[in-house]
Design a protein around this motif. Structure first.
Motif, PDB file in Angstrom:
ATOM      1  N   GLY A   1      -2.320  -5.353  17.470  1.00 23.77           N
ATOM      2  CA  GLY A   1      -1.672  -5.870  18.621  1.00 23.77           C
ATOM      3  C   GLY A   1      -0.264  -6.745  18.366  1.00 23.77           C
ATOM      4  O   GLY A   1       0.135  -7.593  19.060  1.00 23.77           O
ATOM      5  N   ASP A   2       0.365  -6.488  17.000  1.00 29.45           N
ATOM      6  CA  ASP A   2       1.466  -7.001  16.836  1.00 29.45           C
ATOM      7  C   ASP A   2       1.388  -8.548  16.574  1.00 29.45           C
ATOM      8  O   ASP A   2       2.258  -9.177  16.566  1.00 29.45           O
ATOM      9  N   TYR A   3      -0.173  -8.999  16.440  1.00 32.65           N
ATOM     10  CA  TYR A   3      -0.351 -10.568  16.265  1.00 32.65           C
ATOM     11  C   TYR A   3       0.641 -10.947  15.105  1.00 32.65           C
ATOM     12  O   TYR A   3       0.747 -10.325  14.030  1.00 32.65           O
ATOM     13  N   LEU A   4       0.774 -12.122  15.036  1.00 28.79           N
ATOM     14  CA  LEU A   4       1.401 -12.819  14.115  1.00 28.79           C
ATOM     15  C   LEU A   4       2.757 -12.738  13.593  1.00 28.79           C
ATOM     16  O   LEU A   4       3.634 -13.138  14.185  1.00 28.79           O
ATOM     17  N   ARG A   5       2.904 -11.481  13.126  1.00 26.07           N
ATOM     18  CA  ARG A   5       4.318 -10.701  12.902  1.00 26.07           C
ATOM     19  C   ARG A   5       3.746  -9.214  12.832  1.00 26.07           C
ATOM     20  O   ARG A   5       2.729  -8.964  12.139  1.00 26.07           O
ATOM     21  N   CYS A   6       4.553  -8.323  13.218  1.00 27.98           N
ATOM     22  CA  CYS A   6       4.277  -6.986  13.471  1.00 27.98           C
ATOM     23  C   CYS A   6       4.071  -6.380  11.925  1.00 27.98           C
ATOM     24  O   CYS A   6       4.985  -6.634  11.013  1.00 27.98           O
ATOM     25  N   GLY A   7       2.716  -5.894  11.863  1.00 33.34           N
ATOM     26  CA  GLY A   7       2.382  -5.400  10.441  1.00 33.34           C
ATOM     27  C   GLY A   7       1.962  -6.362   9.577  1.00 33.34           C
ATOM     28  O   GLY A   7       1.296  -5.731   8.533  1.00 33.34           O
ATOM     29  N   SER A   8       1.786  -7.648   9.702  1.00 36.79           N
ATOM     30  CA  SER A   8       1.172  -8.487   8.916  1.00 36.79           C
ATOM     31  C   SER A   8      -0.219  -8.178   8.688  1.00 36.79           C
ATOM     32  O   SER A   8      -0.484  -8.540   7.570  1.00 36.79           O
ATOM     33  N   MET A   9      -1.012  -8.182   9.652  1.00 37.43           N
ATOM     34  CA  MET A   9      -2.373  -8.054   9.375  1.00 37.43           C
ATOM     35  C   MET A   9      -2.736  -6.803   8.718  1.00 37.43           C
ATOM     36  O   MET A   9      -3.443  -6.697   7.905  1.00 37.43           O
ATOM     37  N   ALA A  10      -2.199  -5.624   9.255  1.00 41.85           N
ATOM     38  CA  ALA A  10      -2.417  -4.256   8.763  1.00 41.85           C
ATOM     39  C   ALA A  10      -2.145  -4.335   7.284  1.00 41.85           C
ATOM     40  O   ALA A  10      -2.594  -3.760   6.317  1.00 41.85           O
ATOM     41  N   SER A  11      -0.928  -5.040   6.745  1.00 38.11           N
ATOM     42  CA  SER A  11      -0.394  -4.884   5.370  1.00 38.11           C
ATOM     43  C   SER A  11      -1.654  -5.755   4.476  1.00 38.11           C
ATOM     44  O   SER A  11      -1.596  -5.221   3.149  1.00 38.11           O
ATOM     45  N   LYS A  12      -2.534  -6.387   5.002  1.00 36.80           N
ATOM     46  CA  LYS A  12      -3.644  -6.998   4.301  1.00 36.80           C
ATOM     47  C   LYS A  12      -5.178  -6.332   4.497  1.00 36.80           C
ATOM     48  O   LYS A  12      -6.068  -6.773   4.004  1.00 36.80           O
ATOM     49  N   SER A  13      -4.948  -5.105   4.968  1.00 33.28           N
ATOM     50  CA  SER A  13      -6.250  -4.425   5.283  1.00 33.28           C
ATOM     51  C   SER A  13      -6.817  -3.776   4.036  1.00 33.28           C
ATOM     52  O   SER A  13      -5.950  -3.437   2.821  1.00 33.28           O
ATOM     53  N   LYS A  14      -7.988  -3.256   3.762  1.00 28.97           N
ATOM     54  CA  LYS A  14      -8.475  -3.118   2.746  1.00 28.97           C
ATOM     55  C   LYS A  14      -7.806  -1.574   1.978  1.00 28.97           C
ATOM     56  O   LYS A  14      -7.604  -1.776   0.833  1.00 28.97           O
ATOM     57  N   ILE A  15      -7.590  -0.658   2.973  1.00 33.68           N
ATOM     58  CA  ILE A  15      -6.884   0.414   2.435  1.00 33.68           C
ATOM     59  C   ILE A  15      -5.569   0.209   1.903  1.00 33.68           C
ATOM     60  O   ILE A  15      -5.474   0.935   0.744  1.00 33.68           O
ATOM     61  N   MET A  16      -4.788  -0.776   2.259  1.00 36.24           N
ATOM     62  CA  MET A  16      -3.518  -1.034   1.716  1.00 36.24           C
ATOM     63  C   MET A  16      -3.525  -1.457   0.245  1.00 36.24           C
ATOM     64  O   MET A  16      -2.628  -1.261  -0.334  1.00 36.24           O
ATOM     65  N   GLN A  17      -4.558  -1.768  -0.274  1.00 33.68           N
ATOM     66  CA  GLN A  17      -4.865  -2.044  -1.560  1.00 33.68           C
ATOM     67  C   GLN A  17      -4.512  -0.773  -2.386  1.00 33.68           C
ATOM     68  O   GLN A  17      -3.944  -0.758  -3.416  1.00 33.68           O
ATOM     69  N   SER A  18      -5.208   0.131  -2.066  1.00 35.98           N
ATOM     70  CA  SER A  18      -5.033   1.564  -2.577  1.00 35.98           C
ATOM     71  C   SER A  18      -3.940   2.305  -2.222  1.00 35.98           C
ATOM     72  O   SER A  18      -3.279   3.053  -3.222  1.00 35.98           O
ATOM     73  N   VAL A  19      -3.277   1.975  -1.006  1.00 34.22           N
ATOM     74  CA  VAL A  19      -1.775   2.500  -0.706  1.00 34.22           C
ATOM     75  C   VAL A  19      -0.846   1.983  -1.745  1.00 34.22           C
ATOM     76  O   VAL A  19       0.042   2.504  -2.053  1.00 34.22           O
ATOM     77  N   ILE A  20      -0.802   0.482  -1.828  1.00 29.49           N
ATOM     78  CA  ILE A  20       0.141  -0.068  -2.854  1.00 29.49           C
ATOM     79  C   ILE A  20      -0.048   0.429  -4.277  1.00 29.49           C
ATOM     80  O   ILE A  20       0.992   0.872  -4.881  1.00 29.49           O
ATOM     81  N   LYS A  21      -1.307   0.714  -4.480  1.00 30.48           N
ATOM     82  CA  LYS A  21      -1.393   1.295  -6.099  1.00 30.48           C
ATOM     83  C   LYS A  21      -0.891   2.638  -6.257  1.00 30.48           C
ATOM     84  O   LYS A  21      -0.053   2.881  -7.113  1.00 30.48           O
TER      85      LYS A  21
ATOM     86  N   GLY B   1       4.648   1.446  10.925  1.00 29.90           N
ATOM     87  CA  GLY B   1       4.249   1.721   9.485  1.00 29.90           C
ATOM     88  C   GLY B   1       5.384   1.304   8.538  1.00 29.90           C
ATOM     89  O   GLY B   1       5.062   0.877   7.692  1.00 29.90           O
ATOM     90  N   PHE B   2       6.665   1.492   9.265  1.00 28.44           N
ATOM     91  CA  PHE B   2       7.889   0.627   8.402  1.00 28.44           C
ATOM     92  C   PHE B   2       7.558  -0.913   8.471  1.00 28.44           C
ATOM     93  O   PHE B   2       7.812  -1.734   7.443  1.00 28.44           O
ATOM     94  N   GLN B   3       7.147  -1.366   9.726  1.00 25.66           N
ATOM     95  CA  GLN B   3       7.096  -2.906   9.652  1.00 25.66           C
ATOM     96  C   GLN B   3       5.689  -3.178   8.494  1.00 25.66           C
ATOM     97  O   GLN B   3       5.843  -4.304   7.778  1.00 25.66           O
ATOM     98  N   ILE B   4       4.761  -2.419   8.600  1.00 24.70           N
ATOM     99  CA  ILE B   4       3.709  -2.618   7.429  1.00 24.70           C
ATOM    100  C   ILE B   4       4.145  -2.791   6.144  1.00 24.70           C
ATOM    101  O   ILE B   4       3.804  -3.356   5.387  1.00 24.70           O
ATOM    102  N   LEU B   5       5.050  -1.492   5.869  1.00 27.38           N
ATOM    103  CA  LEU B   5       5.441  -1.428   4.467  1.00 27.38           C
ATOM    104  C   LEU B   5       6.399  -2.925   3.918  1.00 27.38           C
ATOM    105  O   LEU B   5       6.379  -3.225   2.890  1.00 27.38           O
ATOM    106  N   VAL B   6       7.096  -3.274   4.907  1.00 27.99           N
ATOM    107  CA  VAL B   6       7.860  -4.443   4.617  1.00 27.99           C
ATOM    108  C   VAL B   6       6.961  -5.760   4.281  1.00 27.99           C
ATOM    109  O   VAL B   6       7.208  -6.433   3.491  1.00 27.99           O
ATOM    110  N   GLU B   7       5.906  -5.687   5.017  1.00 26.80           N
ATOM    111  CA  GLU B   7       5.120  -6.882   5.059  1.00 26.80           C
ATOM    112  C   GLU B   7       4.175  -6.739   3.699  1.00 26.80           C
ATOM    113  O   GLU B   7       3.783  -7.620   3.258  1.00 26.80           O
ATOM    114  N   ALA B   8       3.745  -5.602   3.340  1.00 27.90           N
ATOM    115  CA  ALA B   8       3.426  -5.125   2.153  1.00 27.90           C
ATOM    116  C   ALA B   8       4.112  -5.314   0.863  1.00 27.90           C
ATOM    117  O   ALA B   8       3.705  -5.370  -0.220  1.00 27.90           O
ATOM    118  N   GLY B   9       5.410  -5.621   0.976  1.00 27.81           N
ATOM    119  CA  GLY B   9       6.425  -5.733   0.045  1.00 27.81           C
ATOM    120  C   GLY B   9       6.666  -4.567  -0.819  1.00 27.81           C
ATOM    121  O   GLY B   9       7.365  -4.417  -1.597  1.00 27.81           O
TER     122      GLY B   9
END
Lengths: 227, 80
Positions: free
Chosen positions: A53-73, A87-95
């Motif tokens: 729901g775009d809570y906090l900042r767009c992509g911020s919650m999704a960037s911390k989800s379980k699968i993102m650890q594997s995506v970052i790796k 997805g772009f917003q998630i990428l910036v939030e994931a660094g």
């Protein structure tokens, strides 16, 4: 070629992306955000939508989800990761790509076709294109790309700007900037150029009878580049 | 104990919402307003009772999730 599209709670372009990838020859799998393992993939896509729901900042919650650890790796080991819109917003939030996406300058949700010009062709996403200007669709509320002056210098020095907003002739004046992004930036690459984040939706331009075909050109070229 | 965190946009980051609020205030007759910047406020209750440890924990939370340090600053206040 195998691809994986990650579905987060609130993603809504995941199935469009699935259709587009399969149409142009990828064997795509849909992956749930709570999964831990990423299946063997040649391309991972973070789709558009409104994750959490775009809570906090767009992509911020999704960037911390379980699968993102594997995506970052996967990204850090050189794997291709593409984030579209949310997805772009998630990428910036994931660094994974530098900068952030702020609220659009004029506080409007923008939903329209725009033209973008390729800024860098030395990457798997845009190399070998004969065309330089594409007509894509944008639909977002937070697409105003922003970064610090130091980051901007680094991005420019490393030639990381993938695409710019422009007009049909490829002019990148401020008047063709829909959302206030610094330097008309519509999409950006990481330093190694294996991660791409962009606001426009190529998956919405894969059928002449519905919209346009510049997305088809994008995906056909992408799969040929990866093969 | 309860710790509060205030997240504000850095000074050189455009805040269109703050600007619109300022314009509206101006239209309402509040002519003496110089600038409005919108931020976020969080109240976080933690198990920790040592104030400095609790603040440190919330600081970690701010850095890792609540604030995006590219555009935002955070300030931690002990409330209870």
């Amino acid at each position: 070629m195998k691809s994986s599209v990650i579905t987060f709670p609130g993603s809504n372009c995941d199935r469009d992306m699935d259709v587009a990838l399969n149409k142009f020859g990828f064997k795509n799998k849909m992956i749930w955000h709570n999964d831990i393992e990423l299946p063997k993939s040649d391309l991972v896509v973070l789709p558009g939508g409104f994750s959490y729901g775009d809570y906090l900042r767009c992509g911020s919650m999704a960037s911390k989800s379980k699968i993102m650890q594997s995506v970052i790796k996967f990204a850090n080991s050189g794997g291709l990761v593409m984030g579209i819109c949310n997805g772009f917003q998630i990428l910036v939030e994931a660094g994974l790509v530098p900068g952030v996406l702020l609220r659009n300058k004029y506080l409007e949700f923008i939903c329209k076709n725009v033209f973008v010009k390729i800024g860098n062709k030395e990457n798997p996403y845009f190399k070998n294109h004969e065309k330089n200007i594409f007509e894509f669709h944008i639909a977002h509320n937070e697409g105003n790309y922003f970064c610090t002056n130091e980051q901007l210098k680094e991005i420019e020095d490393n030639n990381q700007i993938a695409i710019y907003y422009c007009n049909e002739k490829g002019q990148t004046e401020e008047q063709f900037n829909p959302n206030g992004s610094i330097k008309n930036i519509a999409g950006i690459l990481n330093k190694k150029r294996n991660v791409l984040g962009m606001m426009p939706h190529p998956e919405r331009m894969i059928d002449q009878s519905l919209s346009g075909t510049d997305g088809s050109i994008f995906f056909k070229n992408l799969i040929n580049n990866i093969k | 104990m309860k710790i509060s965190a205030i997240i504000t946009l850095k000074q050189d980051v455009l805040d269109p919402q703050g600007k619109v609020i300022h314009q509206t205030l101006d239209g309402m007759g509040f002519k003496d307003v110089k600038e409005v910047r919108q931020g976020k406020y969080f109240e976080i209750e933690v198990e920790e009772n040592d104030p400095s440890k609790a603040k440190k924990l919330v600081e970690d939370i701010c850095k890792k999730l609540l604030a995006n340090l590219v555009i935002e600053n955070y300030k931690i206040i002990e409330t209870q």
